[in-house]
Design an enzyme around this catalytic site. Structure first.
Site, short mmCIF file in Angstrom:
data_model
loop_
_atom_site.label_atom_id
_atom_site.label_comp_id
_atom_site.label_asym_id
_atom_site.label_seq_id
_atom_site.Cartn_x
_atom_site.Cartn_y
_atom_site.Cartn_z
N SER A 192 -5.48 -0.23 3.97
CA SER A 192 -6.24 0.22 5.03
C SER A 192 -5.73 0.81 6.27
O SER A 192 -6.40 1.45 7.07
CB SER A 192 -7.35 -0.92 5.41
OG SER A 192 -6.51 -1.93 5.84
N LYS A 215 -3.09 0.13 14.78
CA LYS A 215 -4.23 0.39 13.87
C LYS A 215 -5.56 -0.18 14.53
O LYS A 215 -5.37 -0.97 15.39
CB LYS A 215 -4.09 -0.59 12.74
CG LYS A 215 -5.16 -0.43 11.57
CD LYS A 215 -4.71 -1.53 10.33
CE LYS A 215 -5.79 -1.65 9.43
NZ LYS A 215 -5.11 -2.45 8.08
N SER A 260 -2.20 -3.74 3.12
CA SER A 260 -2.71 -2.63 3.87
C SER A 260 -1.69 -1.78 4.86
O SER A 260 -1.92 -0.86 5.41
CB SER A 260 -3.76 -3.21 4.87
OG SER A 260 -5.05 -3.47 3.96
#
Length: 459
Positions: free
Chosen positions: A163, A86, A187
């Site tokens: 996210s 990420k 997330s």
């Protein structure tokens, strides 16, 4: 969109796909263990994922930066396993953008201990994956770089969850075998649920967070997105530097479910899948006791009454370390940070003290149960076109995180497993929640429950 391809020739990308992994492009191995046991070259998995990137990333928009590094010389349990990270997590040799309009200063682009542990185990970082701006939002919506496409709808651009949006899309579609994300309020678990993956959040503080852009230190944790629970077991054990546990028999395991009154937000498809999942978990499934219900109610009331301390922390971080970034923020994130920039320190301290009080009562939440069960998300993936609307964006972001945020509040470990698909073909997730530092046992349970959920003869 900002892509940086190193050592690869960009090919014309397809305009749509029928499924994340079609029969003609089935993965070369069922699991990491099968890959490790095979006699072929360790380069196989890297090459297969690289071909998937060439074929799919232009359409799915999961990855911001792609490298093609050589295979690791480390003879660890993850040798040759390609991972995506990420883009709010530093990896030496890659830029870190954190879903924003520009690359962050170089200090945020250095690997921390978590990435180093994975690389020592032989894993190879091949890409940085898109995320929501500064990791805010449950949908994965990002106007700066374009929201990654949920790979399970070939016709409508649906949100992948956030996210850690691009991370889940990359794993679901085979562009990476393992994804490393962050999970503050859900997330990792939310996008894993919406993209048909397994998503894991460890006990708070169990894994190192250096090298990760902070959002809320009281809640921030790295997490793993995997193709299946067996792979998760191997990766988590490598990070913990232990041997993976065998799958846990469900005989004698006691599950407690979140009571029906807390599940009123679930849509019809999720409720149907939830009831089926509870049946497949076996006979030792019961509802939470009264004391646990009252404690859960207190937790939800605290969460609903705000303020959002993560937004307050992020506003302070930008002011102190990222001058000029406030002017570049998307409207959703800008509004959120502006609303929380001036929250007094005594209110934040009081809220943090209440979080610690709730965590001290974690045993009450579990009662006699070994693990808690609830849906990962109460609703399915929304169409991205609708998320430009402020009220719709806020509603869906909050809904998608509704059932993942309370385990974060209590500091629990938790895993999301696929529990079927809705009427649009979008995956839904079952969340299993474990006590402090029961991570390895939770993952062992997830391996067994995953098989039960996949048993088509069970009904």
């Amino acid at each position: 969109m900002a892509f940086s391809f190193h050592g690869a020739t960009t090919r014309k990308q397809p305009h749509h796909m029928t499924s994340p992994v079609t029969p003609t492009t089935a993965p070369p191995y069922e699991s990491i263990a099968a890959f490790r046991a095979h006699t072929r070259a360790h380069q196989d998995m890297l090459e297969w994922c690289a071909k998937r990137i060439d074929a799919l990333n232009g359409h799915l928009n999961a990855l911001r930066e792609v490298h093609h590094p050589p295979i690791s010389a480390n003879e660890g349990p993850l040798r040759g396993v390609p991972i995506t990270v990420k883009d709010n997590i530093g990896v030496t040799g890659f830029e870190t953008w954190a879903g924003t309009a520009a690359a962050l200063p170089p200090r945020w682009a250095e690997s921390g201990e978590l990435i180093e542990r994975l690389e020592v185990a032989g894993a190879v970082v091949t890409s940085k994956s898109h995320c929501a701006e500064f990791a805010f939002g449950g949908s994965g919506f990002n106007p700066h770089h374009g929201t990654p496409r949920n790979p399970f709808d070939p016709h409508i651009h649906r949100a992948p969850g956030g996210s850690s949006s691009g991370t889940a899309v990359a794993v679901a579609s085979g562009m990476a075998w393992i994804g490393v994300g962050t999970d503050t309020g859900g997330s990792v678990r939310v996008p894993a649920s919406l993209c048909g993956c397994v998503g894991f959040r460890p006990t708070h503080g169990r894994w190192p967070t250096d090298g990760i852009l902070p959002l809320s230190p009281l809640f921030d944790d790295p997490g793993i997105i995997a193709r299946n629970a067996a792979d998760l077991s191997l990766v988590a054990a490598a990070i913990d530097r232990v041997n993976p546990r065998a799958a846990l028999t469900l005989a004698g395991v006691r599950f407690a479910t979140v009571p029906d009154q807390f599940l009123s937000a679930c849509d019809a498809d999720v409720q149907t899948a939830w009831r089926r999942a509870c049946r497949r978990a076996g006979p030792s499934v019961s509802s939470m006791g009264g004391a646990a219900q009252r404690l859960l109610q207190d937790a939800f009331e605290m969460l609903d009454n705000g303020p959002n301390t993560a937004a307050s922390n992020c506003a302070r971080l930008i002011e102190a370390e990222l001058p000029g970034w406030r002017e570049r923020l998307t409207p959703h994130v800008s509004r959120l940070l502006n609303e929380h920039a001036g929250v007094p320190e005594d209110i934040i301290a009081s809220r943090h003290a209440r979080v610690r009080e709730l965590r001290a009562e974690q045993a009450t939440l579990f009662g006699d149960a070994d693990f808690l069960l609830c849906p990962t998300c109460p609703v399915s993936a929304p169409a991205v076109a609708m998320l430009d609307n402020e009220s719709y964006y806020e509603r869906y972001s909050n809904l998608l995180l509704r059932y993942t945020v309370f385990p974060s509040l209590f500091g629990c470990c938790a895993v999301s497993l696929p529990m079927g698909r809705d009427t649009h073909g979008i995956p839904m997730g079952l969340q299993i929640i474990g006590r402090d530092d029961d991570d390895q046992r939770l993952i062992a349970c997830a391996r067994t429950l995953e098989a039960a959920l996949n048993d088509t003869a069970a009904d």
